[in-house]
Design an enzyme around this catalytic site. Structure first.
Site, PDB file in Angstrom:
ATOM      1  N   THR A   1      27.812 134.727  34.135  1.00 16.07           N
ATOM      2  CA  THR A   1      28.517 134.252  35.330  1.00 16.07           C
ATOM      3  C   THR A   1      30.030 134.220  35.112  1.00 16.07           C
ATOM      4  OG1 THR A   1      26.602 132.835  35.700  1.00 16.07           O
ATOM      5  CG2 THR A   1      28.509 132.426  37.075  1.00 16.07           C
TER       6      THR A   1
ATOM      7  N   ASP B   1      38.982 124.124  34.456  1.00 17.87           N
ATOM      8  CA  ASP B   1      38.817 124.673  35.806  1.00 17.87           C
ATOM      9  C   ASP B   1      37.875 123.852  36.685  1.00 17.87           C
ATOM     10  OD1 ASP B   1      36.552 125.457  34.462  1.00 17.87           O
ATOM     11  OD2 ASP B   1      36.669 127.581  34.982  1.00 17.87           O
ATOM     12  N   ARG B   2      37.215 122.852  36.106  1.00 15.92           N
ATOM     13  CA  ARG B   2      36.326 122.022  36.937  1.00 15.92           C
ATOM     14  C   ARG B   2      36.960 120.668  37.218  1.00 15.92           C
ATOM     15  NH1 ARG B   2      30.048 122.939  35.570  1.00 15.92           N
ATOM     16  NH2 ARG B   2      30.145 125.196  35.379  1.00 15.92           N
TER      17      ARG B   2
ATOM     18  N   THR C   1      27.228 133.050  43.193  1.00 14.67           N
ATOM     19  CA  THR C   1      27.764 132.080  42.239  1.00 14.67           C
ATOM     20  C   THR C   1      28.720 132.753  41.262  1.00 14.67           C
ATOM     21  OG1 THR C   1      25.814 130.704  42.409  1.00 14.67           O
ATOM     22  CG2 THR C   1      27.064 130.532  40.368  1.00 14.67           C
TER      23      THR C   1
ATOM     24  N   ASP D   1      37.813 123.908  29.684  1.00 15.33           N
ATOM     25  CA  ASP D   1      38.889 124.864  29.954  1.00 15.33           C
ATOM     26  C   ASP D   1      39.697 124.517  31.203  1.00 15.33           C
ATOM     27  OD1 ASP D   1      36.620 125.488  31.523  1.00 15.33           O
ATOM     28  OD2 ASP D   1      37.335 127.524  31.849  1.00 15.33           O
TER      29      ASP D   1
ATOM     30  N   LYS E   1      39.262 128.796  39.473  1.00 13.99           N
ATOM     31  CA  LYS E   1      39.150 127.431  39.971  1.00 13.99           C
ATOM     32  C   LYS E   1      40.070 126.552  39.134  1.00 13.99           C
ATOM     33  CE  LYS E   1      34.776 126.488  37.636  1.00 13.99           C
ATOM     34  NZ  LYS E   1      33.732 127.491  37.386  1.00 13.99           N
TER      35      LYS E   1
ATOM     36  N   ASP F   1      36.839 119.831  32.806  1.00 10.30           N
ATOM     37  CA  ASP F   1      35.993 120.351  31.719  1.00 10.30           C
ATOM     38  C   ASP F   1      36.818 120.959  30.584  1.00 10.30           C
ATOM     39  OD1 ASP F   1      36.817 122.579  33.161  1.00 10.30           O
ATOM     40  OD2 ASP F   1      34.967 123.687  32.791  1.00 10.30           O
TER      41      ASP F   1
ATOM     42  N   GLU G   1      32.828 125.650  44.723  1.00  5.88           N
ATOM     43  CA  GLU G   1      31.443 125.760  44.264  1.00  5.88           C
ATOM     44  C   GLU G   1      30.894 124.360  44.043  1.00  5.88           C
ATOM     45  OE1 GLU G   1      30.246 129.351  41.831  1.00  5.88           O
ATOM     46  OE2 GLU G   1      32.017 128.670  40.771  1.00  5.88           O
ATOM     47  N   GLU G   2      29.568 124.244  44.175  1.00  4.71           N
ATOM     48  CA  GLU G   2      28.942 122.929  43.980  1.00  4.71           C
ATOM     49  C   GLU G   2      29.092 122.434  42.538  1.00  4.71           C
ATOM     50  OE1 GLU G   2      26.137 122.851  41.823  1.00  4.71           O
ATOM     51  OE2 GLU G   2      26.497 125.011  41.570  1.00  4.71           O
TER      52      GLU G   2
ATOM     53  N   ARG H   1      17.926 126.684  38.252  1.00  8.86           N
ATOM     54  CA  ARG H   1      18.664 125.709  39.054  1.00  8.86           C
ATOM     55  C   ARG H   1      18.035 125.657  40.442  1.00  8.86           C
ATOM     56  NH1 ARG H   1      22.619 124.646  35.546  1.00  8.86           N
ATOM     57  NH2 ARG H   1      24.111 126.216  34.801  1.00  8.86           N
TER      58      ARG H   1
ATOM     59  N   ARG I   1      29.232 134.482  26.621  1.00  9.20           N
ATOM     60  CA  ARG I   1      29.085 133.210  25.908  1.00  9.20           C
ATOM     61  C   ARG I   1      27.971 133.325  24.899  1.00  9.20           C
ATOM     62  NH1 ARG I   1      30.079 128.776  30.735  1.00  9.20           N
ATOM     63  NH2 ARG I   1      31.958 129.858  31.435  1.00  9.20           N
TER      64      ARG I   1
ATOM     65  N   SER J   1      33.858 127.125  28.487  1.00  8.81           N
ATOM     66  CA  SER J   1      33.976 126.138  29.572  1.00  8.81           C
ATOM     67  C   SER J   1      33.441 124.753  29.212  1.00  8.81           C
ATOM     68  CB  SER J   1      33.295 126.695  30.817  1.00  8.81           C
ATOM     69  OG  SER J   1      33.541 125.870  31.901  1.00  8.81           O
ATOM     70  N   HIS J   2      32.384 124.351  29.886  1.00  8.91           N
ATOM     71  CA  HIS J   2      31.841 123.002  29.705  1.00  8.91           C
ATOM     72  C   HIS J   2      30.758 122.979  28.620  1.00  8.91           C
ATOM     73  CE1 HIS J   2      29.574 125.391  32.431  1.00  8.91           C
ATOM     74  NE2 HIS J   2      28.499 124.672  32.153  1.00  8.91           N
TER      75      HIS J   2
HETATM   76  C1  VG1 Z   1      27.776 127.788  36.316  1.00 12.50           C
HETATM   77  C2  VG1 Z   1      27.971 127.296  37.736  1.00 12.50           C
HETATM   78  C3  VG1 Z   1      28.886 128.252  38.500  1.00 12.50           C
HETATM   79  C4  VG1 Z   1      30.203 128.405  37.741  1.00 12.50           C
HETATM   80  C5  VG1 Z   1      29.929 128.861  36.328  1.00 12.50           C
HETATM   81  C6  VG1 Z   1      31.196 128.951  35.502  1.00 12.50           C
HETATM   82  O1  VG1 Z   1      27.115 129.049  36.328  1.00 12.50           O
HETATM   83  O2  VG1 Z   1      26.742 127.160  38.394  1.00 12.50           O
HETATM   84  O3  VG1 Z   1      29.076 127.744  39.785  1.00 12.50           O
HETATM   85  O4  VG1 Z   1      31.032 129.347  38.387  1.00 12.50           O
HETATM   86  O5  VG1 Z   1      29.042 127.942  35.683  1.00 12.50           O
HETATM   87  O6  VG1 Z   1      31.869 127.732  35.465  1.00 12.50           O
HETATM   88  P1  VG1 Z   1      25.539 129.222  36.091  1.00 12.50           P
HETATM   89  O7  VG1 Z   1      25.319 130.695  36.120  1.00 12.50           O
HETATM   90  O8  VG1 Z   1      25.217 128.572  34.786  1.00 12.50           O
HETATM   91  O9  VG1 Z   1      24.867 128.488  37.199  1.00 12.50           O
HETATM   92  V1  VG1 Z   1      32.858 127.360  34.145  1.00 12.50           V
HETATM   93  O10 VG1 Z   1      33.648 125.977  34.452  1.00 12.50           O
HETATM   94  O11 VG1 Z   1      31.817 127.695  32.993  1.00 12.50           O
HETATM   95  O12 VG1 Z   1      33.984 128.665  34.021  1.00 12.50           O
HETATM   96 CO    CO Z   2      35.154 125.696  33.101  1.00 10.28          CO
END
Ligand code: VG1
Ligand code: CO
Length: 548
Positions: A23, A286-287, A349, A284, A381, A282, A368-369, A501, A27, A118-119
């Site tokens: 996404t 962006d959240r 997504t 990085d 983001k 988070d 995004e949610e 999900r 990773r 990211s997170h």
């Molecule tokens: C998740 C979220 C998605 C977001 C992505 C990257 O992806 O659902 O909305 O854009 O993480 O966010 P997934 O495929 O696990 O549902 V971040 O803050 O990792 O750049």
């Molecule tokens: Co992030």
């Protein structure tokens, strides 16, 4: 005069077969990313695919997680061997994802590398990640990441330059055998931009009047940004920023701003002396998670309420041409857009799908949610931006977050929303579930369930209105005629097993149901979702393993 020339070596090795970006970038566990040739090959595959002109400029930065520093040195060496002549890198190797997007745009770079998972947890046993962005500052499209994947599978080796390690701790310019490396203050351009978008004077006055904020950087990259903006520029006391020091393992925590991983902040919001706005970001940056006294603002509501109030913000006085949300995100945004008479786009997504719409000027706000929101000021983001939106909106209206939300719901109705995650180590079982569910779709369309009827049952297929590209199988949607909706999809950011999900949503208009807790309103829908997809049958799980 001694002219040092670049010493480039060709290293031969077998290609890796597992370098398919998900996404948001590639990773993997640190142990995978740090094995010999792994990072080098992926970076080489990117250069082979992008074919940047010789002499190009590159931006590099990351969220400070374990392996960040070493990986940056490797990327500089591979980049130099592939014709890059200018590298811009954040001090200490740090750049938040939105700041990296901004720096790429500001310096007209040919590409950017953002080192983050990211997170996801960090540290030697945690995750590492790499994503690459284009000159627009946005993430590479699905077509480009797929091309990189194909290139990585056929690689016979990579080129690497022997260069001394770059000192990333000192701001300034170095020349490394003809490679111009500039270490920049990661916060400077970003802090300057924020002051043009928001009314810092009004916010300072609001804070002076006794209002308080609390920001939890979760030991991710946003600490230095938050200190610069909240403490230095807005005059908040230093203890307004929690966990402000970036740490390679995020202090052992999940740097994920949600009510479970940021439970301490939620507990603070429930105390009688709660700050007026509490927020977290988070790893990085962006959240964003937004809380008020005794109040949690769901991300789908947040972006909808932002759209409804945008003209209160100096950078957005004229409104926006359109808005967008990812498909599983609640349709609260659509209702506001409809009232404003502007289009609301529905994308798969992942932030990369918003980039074409932003670049073409079709939208000016999207979300995004999964706690992600941003505008056209960058192509990622942006967590701190979202926090500043809310601080500015509170300062402009002099009402509490809860009051603003209640009023919004009275007018537009409320979209109760919840995401349930089912993690299984058995990837094949998760894939089988999705396949079986897809096969039942024709029979589900039009089906009556209790007093409601399924209006649409489909597998979301996106047609990008800007470049005409198609993205199939982006999630299964069951849309009911009573305002309810169930969405299913598999996560694309995990590094082991599979996570299903399940997104539950119910738009309600009567005040009694508006006032109820979302978990209660959505309980029957959650049960129905589990039954229809036969989650227990395929995974053995009788309840979600996680819930937000
Ligand atoms: C998740 C979220 C998605 C977001 C992505 C990257 O992806 O659902 O909305 O854009 O993480 O966010 P997934 O495929 O696990 O549902 V971040 O803050 O990792 O750049
Ligand atoms: Co992030």
């Amino acid at each position: 005069m001694i002219v040092s020339t670049l010493d480039i070596t060709h290293i031969s090795c077998a290609p890796f077969q597992d370098q398919r970006p998900g996404t948001a970038g590639l990773r993997k566990k640190v142990s995978v990313f740090s094995q010999p040739h792994y990072l080098e090959c992926f970076v080489q595959a990117i250069f082979d695919t992008l074919k940047l002109p010789d002499g190009s400029r590159l931006v590099i930065g990351g969220d400070g997680r374990y392996h960040n520093y070493d990986a940056i040195q490797t990327i500089i060496r591979i980049a130099a061997a592939n014709g890059i002549r200018e590298v811009i890198v954040g001090q200490n190797g740090l750049l938040s994802t939105p700041a990296a997007s901004l720096v790429i745009r500001k310096y007209s770079a040919a590409a950017g590398f953002i080192l983050t998972a990211s997170h996801n947890p960090g540290g030697p046993d945690g995750d590492f990640g790499l994503k690459f962005n284009t000159p627009t500052g946005g993430q590479a499209t699905e077509q480009v990441t797929e091309a990189v994947f194909r290139a990585s599978q056929q690689l016979s080796g990579y080129r690497i330059a022997s260069l001394a390690a770059t000192d990333l701790n000192r701001i300034g310019v170095t020349d490394l055998c003809g490679i111009h490396v500039e270490v920049i203050d990661p916060t400077a351009a970003y802090a300057t931009l924020m002051q043009t978008l928001f009314d810092f004077r009004a916010i300072r006055a609001w804070l002076k009047a006794g209002h308080r904020i609390r920001f939890d950087a979760m030991h991710g990259v946003t600490g230095p940004y938050a200190h610069r903006i909240f403490v230095d520029l807005l005059g908040c006391p230093p203890d307004s920023v929690l966990r402000g020091e970036p740490l390679p393992d995020f202090g052992g925590l999940h740097p994920d701003p949600n009510p479970i991983d940021a439970a301490e902040l939620v507990a603070e919001s429930l105390r009688p002396d709660s700050a007026d706005l509490l927020a977290a970001s988070d790893g990085d940056g962006d959240r964003n998670m937004i809380l008020g006294p005794d109040f949690f603002l769901s991300p789908g509501d947040s972006v909808a309420m932002m759209l409804a109030s945008l003209p209160l913000l100096p950078g957005y006085r004229g409104g926006v041409p359109g808005a967008a949300r990812s498909m599983p995100t609640s349709r609260a945004l659509d209702v506001v857009a409809a009232e404003l008479g502007i289009p609301c786009y529905e994308t798969p997504t992942g932030w990369r799908f918003f980039c074409n719409l932003l670049e073409a000027g079709l939208i000016g706000l999207c979300g995004e949610e999964s706690f992600g929101t941003s505008s056209a000021h960058v192509r990622e983001k942006d967590g701190l931006w979202a926090v500043l939106v809310w601080i500015n909106l509170l300062a402009a209206q002099n009402r509490s977050l809860k009051e603003i939300a209640s009023e919004h719901w009275r007018h537009y109705g409320r979209h109760h929303f919840q995401r349930q995650d089912y993690f299984t180590a058995d990837t094949a079982a998760a894939n089988a579930l999705v396949k079986a569910l897809r096969d039942t779709l024709p029979g589900l369309s039009g089906k009556k369930i209790g007093s409601a009827q399924i209006e649409t049952a489909d597998d979301f297929h996106y047609h990008d209105p800007v470049d005409g590209s198609e993205s199939a199988h982006q999630g299964i949607r069951l849309v009911f005629n009573n305002g309810a909706r169930i969405v299913y999809r598999l996560s694309g950011t995990g590094t082991s097993g599979a996570t299903l999900r399940v997104y539950l949503e119910h738009h309600v208009r009567d005040q009694a149901t508006i006032d109820q807790a979302s978990a209660k309103v959505l309980q029957p829908l959650g049960r129905l979702a589990a039954e229809l997809a036969r989650i227990s049958h395929f995974t053995g799980l009788d309840a979600p393993t996680g819930q937000i």
